[in-house]
Write an enzyme that holds these catalytic residues in place. Sequence first.
Site, PDB file in Angstrom:
ATOM      1  N   ASN A 127       2.553  -5.474  10.277  1.00  0.00           N
ATOM      2  CA  ASN A 127       3.997  -5.257  10.204  1.00  0.00           C
ATOM      3  C   ASN A 127       4.301  -3.939  10.921  1.00  0.00           C
ATOM      4  OD1 ASN A 127       6.639  -4.765   9.466  1.00  0.00           O
ATOM      5  ND2 ASN A 127       6.184  -4.416   7.291  1.00  0.00           N
ATOM      6  N   LYS A 158       7.161  -2.714  11.584  1.00  0.00           N
ATOM      7  CA  LYS A 158       8.391  -2.069  11.122  1.00  0.00           C
ATOM      8  C   LYS A 158       9.235  -1.635  12.335  1.00  0.00           C
ATOM      9  CE  LYS A 158       5.920  -0.900   6.965  1.00  0.00           C
ATOM     10  NZ  LYS A 158       5.772  -0.056   5.775  1.00  0.00           N
ATOM     11  N   HIS A 165      10.603  -7.686   2.252  1.00  0.00           N
ATOM     12  CA  HIS A 165       9.814  -6.458   2.208  1.00  0.00           C
ATOM     13  C   HIS A 165      10.551  -5.425   1.356  1.00  0.00           C
ATOM     14  CE1 HIS A 165       7.854  -2.761   3.457  1.00  0.00           C
ATOM     15  NE2 HIS A 165       6.842  -3.511   3.871  1.00  0.00           N
ATOM     16  N   GLU A 203      11.148  -2.446   1.788  1.00  0.00           N
ATOM     17  CA  GLU A 203      12.074  -1.600   2.544  1.00  0.00           C
ATOM     18  C   GLU A 203      13.396  -2.324   2.784  1.00  0.00           C
ATOM     19  OE1 GLU A 203       9.329  -0.688   5.715  1.00  0.00           O
ATOM     20  OE2 GLU A 203       8.117   0.447   4.274  1.00  0.00           O
ATOM     21  N   GLU A 244       2.705  -6.122  -2.498  1.00  0.00           N
ATOM     22  CA  GLU A 244       2.742  -4.772  -1.950  1.00  0.00           C
ATOM     23  C   GLU A 244       3.349  -3.815  -2.971  1.00  0.00           C
ATOM     24  OE1 GLU A 244       2.667  -4.888   2.660  1.00  0.00           O
ATOM     25  OE2 GLU A 244       4.742  -4.891   1.985  1.00  0.00           O
ATOM     26  N   GLY A 268       2.456   3.139   2.787  1.00  0.00           N
ATOM     27  CA  GLY A 268       2.553   4.327   3.625  1.00  0.00           C
ATOM     28  C   GLY A 268       2.143   5.615   2.941  1.00  0.00           C
ATOM     29  N   SER A 323      -1.221   0.589   2.349  1.00  0.00           N
ATOM     30  CA  SER A 323      -2.294   1.513   2.721  1.00  0.00           C
ATOM     31  C   SER A 323      -3.649   0.832   2.952  1.00  0.00           C
ATOM     32  CB  SER A 323      -2.412   2.645   1.689  1.00  0.00           C
ATOM     33  OG  SER A 323      -1.215   3.424   1.672  1.00  0.00           O
TER      34      SER A 323
HETATM   35  P1  PGA Z   1       1.237   0.479   5.121  1.00  0.00           P
HETATM   36  O1  PGA Z   1       2.483  -0.539   5.033  1.00  0.00           O
HETATM   37  O2  PGA Z   1       0.035  -0.330   5.500  1.00  0.00           O
HETATM   38  O3  PGA Z   1       1.632   1.469   6.187  1.00  0.00           O
HETATM   39  O4  PGA Z   1       1.084   1.094   3.773  1.00  0.00           O
HETATM   40  C1  PGA Z   1       2.334  -1.825   4.498  1.00  0.00           C
HETATM   41  C2  PGA Z   1       3.624  -2.574   4.556  1.00  0.00           C
HETATM   42  O5  PGA Z   1       4.691  -1.986   4.278  1.00  0.00           O
HETATM   43  O6  PGA Z   1       3.642  -3.777   4.873  1.00  0.00           O
END
Ligand code: PGA
Length: 250
Positions: free
Chosen positions: A10, A12, A97, A99, A167, A173, A212
């Site tokens: 992803n 983003k 997601h 976000e 997640e 992140g 992560s």
């Molecule tokens: P990350 O993000 O691997 O940077 O923690 C995962 C995601 O939001 O899909």
Amino acid sequence: MTRRPLVAGNWKMNGLRGSVTELEAMIAAYDTDLQARADLVVCPPATLLASFAAIAVGSGLTIGAQDCHSDPSGAHTGDISAEMIADAGAGFVVLGHSERRADHGETDALVRRKAEAARRAGLVAIVCVGESEAERDAGRALEVVIGQLDGSVPETAAGENLVIAYEPIWAIGTGRTPSEGDIAEMHGAMRNALRLRFGAEAERIRLLYGGSVKPENAGAILGLEDVDGALVGGASLKAPSFIAIARAYL
Ligand code: PGA
């Protein structure tokens, strides 16, 4: 029952046309050995969907989008439909997601309609669920995540049209991940919730872990029961780290 592993990146809101060099490096590293073991998906921003999909043709790697509208077309300025994503040559779409749930107020009911739209357009939906840190600290992680799963996954869900990504919001992140025991517990609970609703079809629906994931922890996480792959953010932006995660399946 064998579910084919899936490693999805992803991106983003990252990536310009020049990022095609990373995609090309990923395609070059997705050799026949790796193709035999796991599916590989890259979800760039919408501006790159069509060009990336054209480059990925014949490579085995599939392109995905990061969101879609629930309607096929219409007066929705700035939105993109599942049909448009399929027309661009993509095969997957990430939905719900955290976000988007946080930044755009997406609810379980909306995510469910989007997942139905994805199926209508012939896309595979990657439906995201996950608890906040406060919810985990309060001992409510299982209840929250199973509630999101029940609300966000449509009745039409099947192994070939839907994937779920667990997640935990606090792991995205941050470099922090749940313990292997906590991931296994959540994935087992999600599988059981799917069994109650979909019967034998539940064994065909892939459950990804996200938050992560890095080359250093991929082997341990991807080896857990009921973890059928990963949704990777930061580590999916560069070919070496993304491919190193997928190679945990070799
Ligand atoms: P990350 O993000 O691997 O940077 O923690 C995962 C995601 O939001 O899909």
